[in-house]
Write an enzyme that holds these catalytic residues in place. Structure first.
Site, PDB file in Angstrom:
ATOM      1  N   GLU A  34       8.562  10.479  -5.918  1.00 50.32           N
ATOM      2  CA  GLU A  34       7.269   9.822  -5.695  1.00 50.32           C
ATOM      3  C   GLU A  34       6.616  10.413  -4.442  1.00 50.32           C
ATOM      4  OE1 GLU A  34       5.101   7.389  -6.985  1.00 50.32           O
ATOM      5  OE2 GLU A  34       4.012   7.782  -5.130  1.00 50.32           O
ATOM      6  N   ARG A 108       0.431  -7.128  -9.985  1.00 54.48           N
ATOM      7  CA  ARG A 108       1.042  -5.814 -10.248  1.00 54.48           C
ATOM      8  C   ARG A 108       2.277  -5.591  -9.373  1.00 54.48           C
ATOM      9  NH1 ARG A 108      -3.099  -2.261 -12.648  1.00 54.48           N
ATOM     10  NH2 ARG A 108      -1.659  -0.582 -12.255  1.00 54.48           N
ATOM     11  N   TYR A 222      -8.439 -14.604 -14.451  1.00 61.31           N
ATOM     12  CA  TYR A 222      -7.229 -15.207 -15.021  1.00 61.31           C
ATOM     13  C   TYR A 222      -6.262 -15.584 -13.904  1.00 61.31           C
ATOM     14  CZ  TYR A 222      -5.854 -10.228 -14.798  1.00 61.31           C
ATOM     15  OH  TYR A 222      -5.625  -8.933 -14.407  1.00 61.31           O
ATOM     16  N   ASP A 300      -0.477   7.144 -17.815  1.00 57.89           N
ATOM     17  CA  ASP A 300      -1.808   7.696 -17.537  1.00 57.89           C
ATOM     18  C   ASP A 300      -1.808   9.221 -17.446  1.00 57.89           C
ATOM     19  OD1 ASP A 300      -2.831   5.158 -17.494  1.00 57.89           O
ATOM     20  OD2 ASP A 300      -3.648   5.260 -15.462  1.00 57.89           O
TER      21      ASP A 300
HETATM   22  C1  LIG Z   1      -9.426  -1.461 -12.500  1.00 60.01           C
HETATM   23  C2  LIG Z   1      -8.265  -1.312 -13.453  1.00 60.01           C
HETATM   24  C3  LIG Z   1      -7.719  -2.444 -14.107  1.00 60.01           C
HETATM   25  C4  LIG Z   1      -6.647  -2.317 -14.999  1.00 60.01           C
HETATM   26  N1  LIG Z   1      -6.160  -3.424 -15.637  1.00 60.01           N
HETATM   27  C5  LIG Z   1      -5.143  -3.301 -16.536  1.00 60.01           C
HETATM   28  C6  LIG Z   1      -4.615  -4.434 -17.227  1.00 60.01           C
HETATM   29  O1  LIG Z   1      -5.048  -5.583 -17.012  1.00 60.01           O
HETATM   30  N2  LIG Z   1      -3.593  -4.242 -18.141  1.00 60.01           N
HETATM   31  C7  LIG Z   1      -3.087  -2.990 -18.398  1.00 60.01           C
HETATM   32  O2  LIG Z   1      -2.179  -2.875 -19.248  1.00 60.01           O
HETATM   33  N3  LIG Z   1      -3.560  -1.901 -17.744  1.00 60.01           N
HETATM   34  C8  LIG Z   1      -4.558  -2.028 -16.822  1.00 60.01           C
HETATM   35  N4  LIG Z   1      -5.023  -0.930 -16.155  1.00 60.01           N
HETATM   36  C9  LIG Z   1      -4.398   0.383 -16.412  1.00 60.01           C
HETATM   37  C10 LIG Z   1      -3.101   0.574 -15.623  1.00 60.01           C
HETATM   38  O3  LIG Z   1      -3.333   0.298 -14.253  1.00 60.01           O
HETATM   39  C11 LIG Z   1      -2.597   2.009 -15.758  1.00 60.01           C
HETATM   40  O4  LIG Z   1      -2.684   2.420 -17.092  1.00 60.01           O
HETATM   41  C12 LIG Z   1      -1.119   2.109 -15.302  1.00 60.01           C
HETATM   42  O5  LIG Z   1      -1.006   1.724 -13.951  1.00 60.01           O
HETATM   43  C13 LIG Z   1      -0.602   3.521 -15.501  1.00 60.01           C
HETATM   44  O6  LIG Z   1       0.694   3.626 -14.952  1.00 60.01           O
HETATM   45  P1  LIG Z   1       1.320   5.047 -14.629  1.00 60.01           P
HETATM   46  O7  LIG Z   1       2.671   4.755 -14.076  1.00 60.01           O
HETATM   47  O8  LIG Z   1       1.171   5.951 -15.790  1.00 60.01           O
HETATM   48  O9  LIG Z   1       0.363   5.694 -13.509  1.00 60.01           O
HETATM   49  P2  LIG Z   1       0.081   5.249 -12.029  1.00 60.01           P
HETATM   50  O10 LIG Z   1       0.072   3.780 -11.890  1.00 60.01           O
HETATM   51  O11 LIG Z   1      -1.134   5.987 -11.599  1.00 60.01           O
HETATM   52  O12 LIG Z   1       1.339   5.775 -11.199  1.00 60.01           O
HETATM   53  C14 LIG Z   1       1.515   7.142 -10.928  1.00 60.01           C
HETATM   54  C15 LIG Z   1       2.511   7.280  -9.773  1.00 60.01           C
HETATM   55  O13 LIG Z   1       2.770   8.669  -9.590  1.00 60.01           O
HETATM   56  C16 LIG Z   1       2.617   8.999  -8.220  1.00 60.01           C
HETATM   57  N5  LIG Z   1       2.168  10.403  -8.172  1.00 60.01           N
HETATM   58  C17 LIG Z   1       0.947  10.886  -8.522  1.00 60.01           C
HETATM   59  N6  LIG Z   1       0.920  12.219  -8.385  1.00 60.01           N
HETATM   60  C18 LIG Z   1       2.159  12.577  -7.952  1.00 60.01           C
HETATM   61  C19 LIG Z   1       2.745  13.846  -7.633  1.00 60.01           C
HETATM   62  N7  LIG Z   1       2.037  14.988  -7.725  1.00 60.01           N
HETATM   63  N8  LIG Z   1       4.031  13.865  -7.227  1.00 60.01           N
HETATM   64  C20 LIG Z   1       4.762  12.708  -7.130  1.00 60.01           C
HETATM   65  N9  LIG Z   1       4.236  11.491  -7.391  1.00 60.01           N
HETATM   66  C21 LIG Z   1       2.956  11.435  -7.809  1.00 60.01           C
HETATM   67  C22 LIG Z   1       1.590   8.009  -7.702  1.00 60.01           C
HETATM   68  O14 LIG Z   1       1.648   7.851  -6.288  1.00 60.01           O
HETATM   69  C23 LIG Z   1       1.984   6.745  -8.462  1.00 60.01           C
HETATM   70  O15 LIG Z   1       3.009   6.042  -7.800  1.00 60.01           O
HETATM   71  C24 LIG Z   1      -6.089  -1.036 -15.244  1.00 60.01           C
HETATM   72  C25 LIG Z   1      -6.607   0.096 -14.568  1.00 60.01           C
HETATM   73  C26 LIG Z   1      -7.680  -0.045 -13.689  1.00 60.01           C
HETATM   74  C27 LIG Z   1      -8.228   1.179 -12.986  1.00 60.01           C
END
Ligand SMILES: Cc1cc2nc3c(=O)[nH]c(=O)nc-3n(C[C@H](O)[C@H](O)[C@H](O)COP(=O)(O)OP(=O)(O)OC[C@H]3O[C@@H](n4cnc5c(N)ncnc54)[C@H](O)[C@@H]3O)c2cc1C
Length: 389
Positions: A34, A108, A222, A300
């Site tokens: 991370e 979260r 909510y 994502d």
């Molecule tokens: C305003 C908003 C509201 C939302 N509400 C909801 C909801 O109600 N319900 C729902 O299901 N989803 C919701 N989402 C979507 C959800 O937040 C994301 O889809 C989810 O957090 C994706 O998780 P992830 O682990 O793929 O990515 P992320 O949460 O982006 O985590 C990525 C991680 O990788 C790390 N990282 C990044 N680049 C590197 C690198 N080069 N090297 C090492 N580490 C790195 C980051 O620091 C982070 O810790 C919402 C999104 C937004 C913007």
């Protein structure tokens, strides 16, 4: 004797930690890298549809999350100006029976802490910014900003919308600004007005999920944290996003200005928020491939989507569980296992990504058409092998 596969995960967000937990359940050796100096999540609420809650049950943490979360009773849709009731639907009473699990709303950070507890600290490496991955024969190597290189049998990119892993596999491309910004804030439930609408005709219970729908945005409210905190997602259509970062400090005055003319009771609630941040909302077109040899993506990094369906994290959790399921079953040929994972997940995630966009456009129409069905999303159970058509 079979060698333990070494799996490296880039990113310790919801996707990375869930994947690590699911893989450890199946006896894999996992290391998570991370970039941040410490673990954590933004101070905001998260909706966890039944499809997400099924994954949490598979990880053994649904029951631990429940007392920290809330389970909204009804869904109310309110008009932005006079707060008349557009519709009310039951949620708590029907969710488990219709979809096979509850619909939870949580902080979260609470979810992230429970996921983190599935992975020993010694397997999590902080201050490790991945700059790219390279495939070398049957294995892969992750390169880090401090010059480190780590070789693994499998690398899983869980590094979010700006994924360095995705860039290495498929080339760099810009994310799309969706013309939506969002503020996220919380207030104590005691600040929620008990009656709104013409002549106070609508009872507003903070244990319900309420969406205030307007022409240029919507405010989704909510309960979280055992129903003691009221989470506000304030989405607003905006042609411009000038900040370079996605998260920028903001003010109550800015929120109120963007909602001039909206219902007084709502504005009163919005005036109570503090520590306000705003987000520019970005997404991408569906990616046709997620895997190459021993490297794949979850969350994502593969499918950033608009929050209109509140499914980004839910689909991410599904991916994380599914990738562990495929790697477990396909230990003899992990490249084929990752292709099978992609074949299972890419069509579903892409469909949700595109429906999130369509729903956003529909919300802007006047009058807005009824919401598109999310039944097919909620019914899914990522713990199960897909049934062949
Ligand atoms: C305003 C908003 C509201 C939302 N509400 C909801 C909801 O109600 N319900 C729902 O299901 N989803 C919701 N989402 C979507 C959800 O937040 C994301 O889809 C989810 O957090 C994706 O998780 P992830 O682990 O793929 O990515 P992320 O949460 O982006 O985590 C990525 C991680 O990788 C790390 N990282 C990044 N680049 C590197 C690198 N080069 N090297 C090492 N580490 C790195 C980051 O620091 C982070 O810790 C919402 C999104 C937004 C913007």
């Amino acid at each position: 004797m079979e060698r333990t596969r070494r799996i490296v995960i880039i990113g310790a967000g919801i996707g990375g930690m869930a994947a690590a937990g699911a893989l450890r359940q199946r006896g894999f050796e996992v290391a998570v890298y991370e970039r941040a100096p410490e673990l954590g999540e933004v101070g905001a609420g998260l909706q966890l549809g039944p499809n997400a809650v099924k994954v949490l049950a598979g990880l053994g943490i649904a029951d631990r999350l429940r007392p920290l979360a809330a389970e909204p009773r009804d869904i109310l849709s309110l008009a932005w100006d006079d707060a008349h009731l557009r519709y009310r639907e039951p949620l708590r009473d029907i969710s488990a029976e219709r979809y096979g699990a509850s619909y939870l709303t949580a902080h979260r950070a609470d979810l992230h802490r429970l996921l983190q507890a599935l992975v020993p600290d010694s397997s999590i490496h902080l201050n490790a910014r991945c700059e790219g991955v390279a495939i070398s024969g049957r294995s892969a190597v992750a390169r880090f900003a401090d010059g480190r290189e780590v070789e693994a049998d499998v690398i899983i990119g869980a590094d979010g919308i700006h994924s360095a892993v995705r860039n290495s596999l498929f080339g760099e491309s810009k994310a799309r600004f969706t013309q939506q910004i969002a503020w996220r804030a919380m207030i104590p439930v005691s600040e929620v007005p008990s009656r709104v609408g013409p002549g106070g005709s609508v009872a507003l219970d903070p244990q319900d999920y309420a969406g205030w729908i307007g022409p240029n945005g919507h405010v989704i409210c909510y309960p979280i944290r055992g129903g003691e905190i009221y989470n506000l997602f304030i989405g607003h259509v905006s042609e411009e996003w000038v900040e370079e970062s996605w998260t920028a400090p903001s003010t109550v005055a800015e929120i109120l200005e963007a909602h001039s003319g909206w219902n007084e009771a709502l504005l009163d609630m919005l005036s109570k928020v503090s520590n306000v941040y705003k987000w520019g909302i970005y997404d991408r077109d569906p990616l046709p491939y997620w895997s190459s040899g021993p490297v794949t993506l979850v969350g994502d990094s593969a499918h950033p989507m608009m929050p209109t369906l509140a499914q980004g994290a839910a689909i991410t959790l599904e991916d994380s569980y599914a990738v562990a399921r495929h790697l477990d079953r396909g230990r003899d040929d992990i490249h084929a296992a990752l292709k099978a994972y992609e074949a299972e997940r890419q069509p579903r995630a892409s469909r949700v990504q595109l429906q999130a966009r369509t729903q956003f456009e529909n919300n802007r129409k006047s009058p807005a058409p009824p919401p598109l069905s999310r039944d097919w999303i909620f019914e899914h159970d990522a713990r199960q092998e897909p049934v062949a058509a």
